[in-house]
Design an enzyme around this catalytic site. Structure first.
Site, PDB file in Angstrom:
ATOM      1  N   HIS A  72       0.837  -1.203   0.000  1.00  0.00           N
ATOM      2  CA  HIS A  72       0.000   0.000   0.000  1.00  0.00           C
ATOM      3  C   HIS A  72       0.876   1.257   0.000  1.00  0.00           C
ATOM      4  O   HIS A  72       1.776   1.388   0.813  1.00  0.00           O
ATOM      5  CB  HIS A  72      -0.916   0.019   1.233  1.00  0.00           C
ATOM      6  CG  HIS A  72      -2.103  -0.886   1.087  1.00  0.00           C
ATOM      7  ND1 HIS A  72      -3.229  -0.762   1.842  1.00  0.00           N
ATOM      8  CD2 HIS A  72      -2.333  -1.917   0.233  1.00  0.00           C
ATOM      9  CE1 HIS A  72      -4.106  -1.681   1.483  1.00  0.00           C
ATOM     10  NE2 HIS A  72      -3.584  -2.404   0.520  1.00  0.00           N
ATOM     11  N   TYR A 201      -9.247   5.307   7.713  1.00  0.00           N
ATOM     12  CA  TYR A 201      -9.378   5.615   9.137  1.00  0.00           C
ATOM     13  C   TYR A 201     -10.402   6.740   9.246  1.00  0.00           C
ATOM     14  O   TYR A 201     -10.177   7.826   8.700  1.00  0.00           O
ATOM     15  CB  TYR A 201      -8.039   6.093   9.718  1.00  0.00           C
ATOM     16  CG  TYR A 201      -6.981   5.018   9.838  1.00  0.00           C
ATOM     17  CD1 TYR A 201      -6.176   4.661   8.761  1.00  0.00           C
ATOM     18  CD2 TYR A 201      -6.779   4.363  11.049  1.00  0.00           C
ATOM     19  CE1 TYR A 201      -5.196   3.692   8.881  1.00  0.00           C
ATOM     20  CE2 TYR A 201      -5.791   3.380  11.183  1.00  0.00           C
ATOM     21  CZ  TYR A 201      -5.008   3.052  10.100  1.00  0.00           C
ATOM     22  OH  TYR A 201      -4.049   2.079  10.223  1.00  0.00           O
ATOM     23  N   PRO A 293      -4.080  -0.064  18.824  1.00  0.00           N
ATOM     24  CA  PRO A 293      -3.830  -0.528  17.452  1.00  0.00           C
ATOM     25  C   PRO A 293      -3.941   0.541  16.366  1.00  0.00           C
ATOM     26  O   PRO A 293      -3.599   0.284  15.205  1.00  0.00           O
ATOM     27  CB  PRO A 293      -4.893  -1.623  17.241  1.00  0.00           C
ATOM     28  CG  PRO A 293      -5.940  -1.358  18.262  1.00  0.00           C
ATOM     29  CD  PRO A 293      -5.272  -0.682  19.414  1.00  0.00           C
ATOM     30  N   LYS A 297       1.263  -0.455  15.136  1.00  0.00           N
ATOM     31  CA  LYS A 297       2.677  -0.559  15.507  1.00  0.00           C
ATOM     32  C   LYS A 297       3.036  -1.801  16.336  1.00  0.00           C
ATOM     33  O   LYS A 297       4.216  -2.130  16.468  1.00  0.00           O
ATOM     34  CB  LYS A 297       3.101   0.680  16.323  1.00  0.00           C
ATOM     35  CG  LYS A 297       3.128   1.949  15.527  1.00  0.00           C
ATOM     36  CD  LYS A 297       4.301   1.957  14.560  1.00  0.00           C
ATOM     37  CE  LYS A 297       4.191   3.038  13.521  1.00  0.00           C
ATOM     38  NZ  LYS A 297       4.211   2.566  12.141  1.00  0.00           N
ATOM     39  N   TYR A 384       3.886   6.435  10.188  1.00  0.00           N
ATOM     40  CA  TYR A 384       3.045   5.297   9.797  1.00  0.00           C
ATOM     41  C   TYR A 384       3.881   4.219   9.098  1.00  0.00           C
ATOM     42  O   TYR A 384       3.728   3.025   9.381  1.00  0.00           O
ATOM     43  CB  TYR A 384       1.895   5.766   8.907  1.00  0.00           C
ATOM     44  CG  TYR A 384       0.819   4.709   8.748  1.00  0.00           C
ATOM     45  CD1 TYR A 384      -0.208   4.580   9.689  1.00  0.00           C
ATOM     46  CD2 TYR A 384       0.847   3.816   7.683  1.00  0.00           C
ATOM     47  CE1 TYR A 384      -1.178   3.597   9.562  1.00  0.00           C
ATOM     48  CE2 TYR A 384      -0.121   2.825   7.550  1.00  0.00           C
ATOM     49  CZ  TYR A 384      -1.131   2.730   8.497  1.00  0.00           C
ATOM     50  OH  TYR A 384      -2.083   1.736   8.376  1.00  0.00           O
TER      51      TYR A 384
HETATM   52  P1  RFL Z   1       1.523 -12.315  21.403  1.00  0.00           P
HETATM   53  O1  RFL Z   1       1.087 -12.355  19.972  1.00  0.00           O
HETATM   54  O2  RFL Z   1       0.542 -11.959  22.433  1.00  0.00           O
HETATM   55  O3  RFL Z   1       2.136 -13.751  21.719  1.00  0.00           O
HETATM   56  C1  RFL Z   1       2.487 -14.142  23.035  1.00  0.00           C
HETATM   57  C2  RFL Z   1       2.384 -15.650  23.111  1.00  0.00           C
HETATM   58  O4  RFL Z   1       2.803 -16.084  24.403  1.00  0.00           O
HETATM   59  C3  RFL Z   1       1.907 -17.071  24.874  1.00  0.00           C
HETATM   60  N1  RFL Z   1       1.967 -17.109  26.349  1.00  0.00           N
HETATM   61  C4  RFL Z   1       2.606 -18.059  27.052  1.00  0.00           C
HETATM   62  N2  RFL Z   1       3.304 -19.125  26.676  1.00  0.00           N
HETATM   63  C5  RFL Z   1       3.823 -19.910  27.652  1.00  0.00           C
HETATM   64  N3  RFL Z   1       3.661 -19.659  28.992  1.00  0.00           N
HETATM   65  C6  RFL Z   1       2.979 -18.592  29.403  1.00  0.00           C
HETATM   66  N4  RFL Z   1       2.819 -18.333  30.713  1.00  0.00           N
HETATM   67  C7  RFL Z   1       2.410 -17.733  28.421  1.00  0.00           C
HETATM   68  N5  RFL Z   1       1.669 -16.601  28.491  1.00  0.00           N
HETATM   69  C8  RFL Z   1       1.408 -16.238  27.224  1.00  0.00           C
HETATM   70  C9  RFL Z   1       0.567 -16.648  24.315  1.00  0.00           C
HETATM   71  O5  RFL Z   1      -0.363 -17.717  24.266  1.00  0.00           O
HETATM   72  C10 RFL Z   1       0.965 -16.147  22.923  1.00  0.00           C
HETATM   73  O6  RFL Z   1       0.922 -17.167  21.951  1.00  0.00           O
HETATM   74  O7  RFL Z   1       2.760 -11.319  21.583  1.00  0.00           O
HETATM   75  P2  RFL Z   1       3.968 -10.944  20.593  1.00  0.00           P
HETATM   76  O8  RFL Z   1       4.589 -12.181  19.993  1.00  0.00           O
HETATM   77  O9  RFL Z   1       4.806  -9.983  21.344  1.00  0.00           O
HETATM   78  O10 RFL Z   1       3.272 -10.209  19.344  1.00  0.00           O
HETATM   79  C11 RFL Z   1       2.651  -8.964  19.526  1.00  0.00           C
HETATM   80  C12 RFL Z   1       1.501  -8.796  18.524  1.00  0.00           C
HETATM   81  O11 RFL Z   1       0.669  -9.933  18.595  1.00  0.00           O
HETATM   82  C13 RFL Z   1       0.682  -7.528  18.808  1.00  0.00           C
HETATM   83  O12 RFL Z   1       1.536  -6.449  19.132  1.00  0.00           O
HETATM   84  C14 RFL Z   1      -0.168  -7.099  17.597  1.00  0.00           C
HETATM   85  O13 RFL Z   1      -1.165  -8.056  17.329  1.00  0.00           O
HETATM   86  C15 RFL Z   1      -0.829  -5.735  17.868  1.00  0.00           C
HETATM   87  N6  RFL Z   1      -1.726  -5.333  16.780  1.00  0.00           N
HETATM   88  C16 RFL Z   1      -1.228  -4.788  15.612  1.00  0.00           C
HETATM   89  N7  RFL Z   1       0.108  -4.651  15.439  1.00  0.00           N
HETATM   90  C17 RFL Z   1       0.598  -4.172  14.251  1.00  0.00           C
HETATM   91  O14 RFL Z   1       1.832  -4.049  14.136  1.00  0.00           O
HETATM   92  N8  RFL Z   1      -0.210  -3.828  13.197  1.00  0.00           N
HETATM   93  C18 RFL Z   1      -1.558  -3.934  13.289  1.00  0.00           C
HETATM   94  O15 RFL Z   1      -2.236  -3.677  12.293  1.00  0.00           O
HETATM   95  C19 RFL Z   1      -2.117  -4.391  14.538  1.00  0.00           C
HETATM   96  N9  RFL Z   1      -3.444  -4.528  14.693  1.00  0.00           N
HETATM   97  C20 RFL Z   1      -3.114  -5.471  16.925  1.00  0.00           C
HETATM   98  C21 RFL Z   1      -3.955  -5.046  15.852  1.00  0.00           C
HETATM   99  C22 RFL Z   1      -3.676  -6.004  18.077  1.00  0.00           C
HETATM  100  C23 RFL Z   1      -5.043  -6.113  18.185  1.00  0.00           C
HETATM  101  N10 RFL Z   1      -5.561  -6.683  19.367  1.00  0.00           N
HETATM  102  C24 RFL Z   1      -6.486  -7.737  19.377  1.00  0.00           C
HETATM  103  C25 RFL Z   1      -4.952  -6.362  20.624  1.00  0.00           C
HETATM  104  C26 RFL Z   1      -5.318  -5.141  15.942  1.00  0.00           C
HETATM  105  C27 RFL Z   1      -5.879  -5.642  17.122  1.00  0.00           C
HETATM  106  C28 RFL Z   1      -7.378  -5.669  17.195  1.00  0.00           C
HETATM  107  C1  PHB Z   2      -5.908  -4.611  10.800  1.00  0.00           C
HETATM  108  O1  PHB Z   2      -5.953  -4.845   9.579  1.00  0.00           O
HETATM  109  O2  PHB Z   2      -6.242  -5.452  11.640  1.00  0.00           O
HETATM  110  C2  PHB Z   2      -5.417  -3.281  11.232  1.00  0.00           C
HETATM  111  C3  PHB Z   2      -4.923  -2.387  10.296  1.00  0.00           C
HETATM  112  C4  PHB Z   2      -4.477  -1.138  10.698  1.00  0.00           C
HETATM  113  C5  PHB Z   2      -4.543  -0.803  12.041  1.00  0.00           C
HETATM  114  C6  PHB Z   2      -5.020  -1.697  12.972  1.00  0.00           C
HETATM  115  C7  PHB Z   2      -5.463  -2.950  12.565  1.00  0.00           C
HETATM  116  O3  PHB Z   2      -4.133   0.436  12.411  1.00  0.00           O
END
Ligand code: RFL
Ligand code: PHB
Length: 391
Positions: A72, A201, A293, A297, A384
């Site tokens: 994008h 957005y 989110p 980042k 971004y």
């Molecule tokens: P995770 O993905 O939470 O993985 C951690 C893992 O550790 C396990 N765990 C354990 N394992 C063993 N023993 C224990 N005691 C444990 N406790 C926990 C868990 O089961 C899990 O599998 O962390 P990690 O690897 O640091 O990754 C981080 C990302 O997942 C997170 O920052 C992103 O998803 C945030 N996020 C977004 N980030 C972006 O860069 N771009 C995006 O577009 C974006 N959109 C989002 C998001 C997060 C969202 N939510 C649901 C919070 C959109 C949403 C809606």
């Molecule tokens: C997503 O596609 O889940 C998404 C994209 C951009 C954001 C947050 C989440 O800023």
């Protein structure tokens, strides 16, 4: 059993670290409390910065991302009923983002790990970390009712916000900084073509909305909701109606709706724990910090943490402890910049219950300035796409 690095958590941070270490000849075991299917069923991030894309290439897992990811060159901001394009490519001298789901990236990393015959213990329960303030840390866990102990040189706490690693650090050794927002995001995934070829957005009087995607046939949409909202109260029809109302007339008319595949609510939070190293325990990704989110980042920060950690561990085994000594400070500088951006972008795009009419007018003025000033647009764009990586 002995291993050089014990990695706790098989999210993107843990799996990517495992892959980078494997390619550098450092052996690691990944312990995950959930099943593989559960980890793959979590729908989360969708936008990768170039630095994350490059890192996946460095880890040798970029092939499918390049084939299927969507590059994008811009995003759209919608407010006061009209859309305004932010040309990321033009404003940053050619930088873009790649839309590729966290689920797909996780699957690629899991497949690479399995193909290399590397050990991941899924459904490891009661994981506990010990003696990381000395030279011989240990990790204990249960698997199928049997107790196991790993002896290691280092523990990588990649276990997310609710994990055991940060919680095992003595509280007096840790400073944490936090902001909770008075709303959440209700997200829907659907097998429908995205409403627009770029992300939208939207700041609307009914609340924020985001139109994102996973592919040309799969969409991801979010609407701001109150914290006490229940998913069960949101039929697909109610969600689509609410989303449509928060978009400009053209997008509302062109929105293609269909049955949801997934629907969930996530609260929004900013959080940083400092430092990120305690002796031989390192925190990485959501275990150390959370961003709302809005700025996309979270996953990107997790990727840059593990890049720094992998390089530091490689240097350590080559005879230099400089990298591990500077791990925390190096990561935190980038993290705080992303925290600032995510907090700011959240602030201008959402409706806050207590901002009042003055706050609302200021928000309108800021959005107007943002899309009509080249300097302000360029600042949004450079954050971004991701700030340059400084080693
Ligand atoms: P995770 O993905 O939470 O993985 C951690 C893992 O550790 C396990 N765990 C354990 N394992 C063993 N023993 C224990 N005691 C444990 N406790 C926990 C868990 O089961 C899990 O599998 O962390 P990690 O690897 O640091 O990754 C981080 C990302 O997942 C997170 O920052 C992103 O998803 C945030 N996020 C977004 N980030 C972006 O860069 N771009 C995006 O577009 C974006 N959109 C989002 C998001 C997060 C969202 N939510 C649901 C919070 C959109 C949403 C809606
Ligand atoms: C997503 O596609 O889940 C998404 C994209 C951009 C954001 C947050 C989440 O800023």
């Amino acid at each position: 059993m002995r291993v050089q690095v014990a990695i706790i958590g098989s999210g993107p941070a843990g799996l990517l670290l495992g892959q980078l270490l494997y390619r550098a000849g450092i052996d690691a075991v990944v312990l995950e409390q959930r099943s593989q299917d559960y980890v793959l069923s979590r729908i989360r991030a969708g936008v990768l910065e170039q630095v994350a894309v490059d890192l996946l290439d460095e880890a040798g897992v970029g092939k499918r991302m390049h084939a299927e990811g969507l590059v994008h060159k811009g995003i759209e901001l919608c407010f006061s009923g009209a859309r305004h394009r932010i040309d990321l490519d033009l404003l940053t001298g050619g930088k873009r983002v790649t839309v590729y789901g966290q689920t797909e990236l996780t699957r690629d990393l899991m497949d690479a790990r399995a193909a290399a015959g590397l050990k991941t213990v899924y459904e490891a329960s009661d994981v506990s970390v010990h003696d990381f303030d000395g030279a011989r840390p240990r990790v204990r866990y249960l698997k199928d009712g049997a107790a196991f102990e790993l002896e290691c040189d280092f523990i990588a706490g990649c276990d997310g916000f609710h994990g055991v690693c940060r919680a095992s650090v003595p509280p007096e050794a840790l400073a944490s900084y936090e902001r909770e927002y008075p709303f959440g995001w209700l997200g829907v995934l659907s097998e429908t073509p995205p409403v627009s070829h770029e992300l939208i957005y939207s700041n609307h009087e009914r609340g924020f909305a985001l139109c994102s995607m996973r592919s040309l046939t799969r969409s991801r949409y979010y609407v701001q909701c109150s914290l006490d909202e229940q998913v069960d109260n949101w039929s697909d029809e109610r969600f689509w109606d609410e989303l449509r109302r928060r978009l400009d007339p053209q997008a509302a008319a062109e929105l293609v709706t269909g049955p949801s595949i997934e629907k969930s609510i996530a609260p929004l939070r900013s959080f940083v724990a400092e430092p990120m190293r305690f002796g031989r325990l390192f925190l990485a990704g959501d275990a150390a910090h959370i961003v709302p989110p809005t700025g996309a980042k979270g996953l990107n920060l997790a990727a840059t943490d593990v890049r720094t950690l992998a390089h530091a561990l490689v240097d350590f085994y080559a005879g230099s402890s400089h990298g591990i000594d500077h791990y925390s400070a190096r990561c935190l500088r980038r993290i705080w910049r992303a925290e600032r951006f995510s907090w700011w972008f959240t602030g201008i795009m959402h409706r806050f219950p207590d901002s009042g009419e003055f706050g609302r007018k200021i928000q309108e003025a800021e959005l107007d300035y943002l899309v009509h000033s080249q300097a302000a647009s360029a600042s949004l764009a450079e954050n971004y796409v991701g700030l340059p990586f400084e080693d």
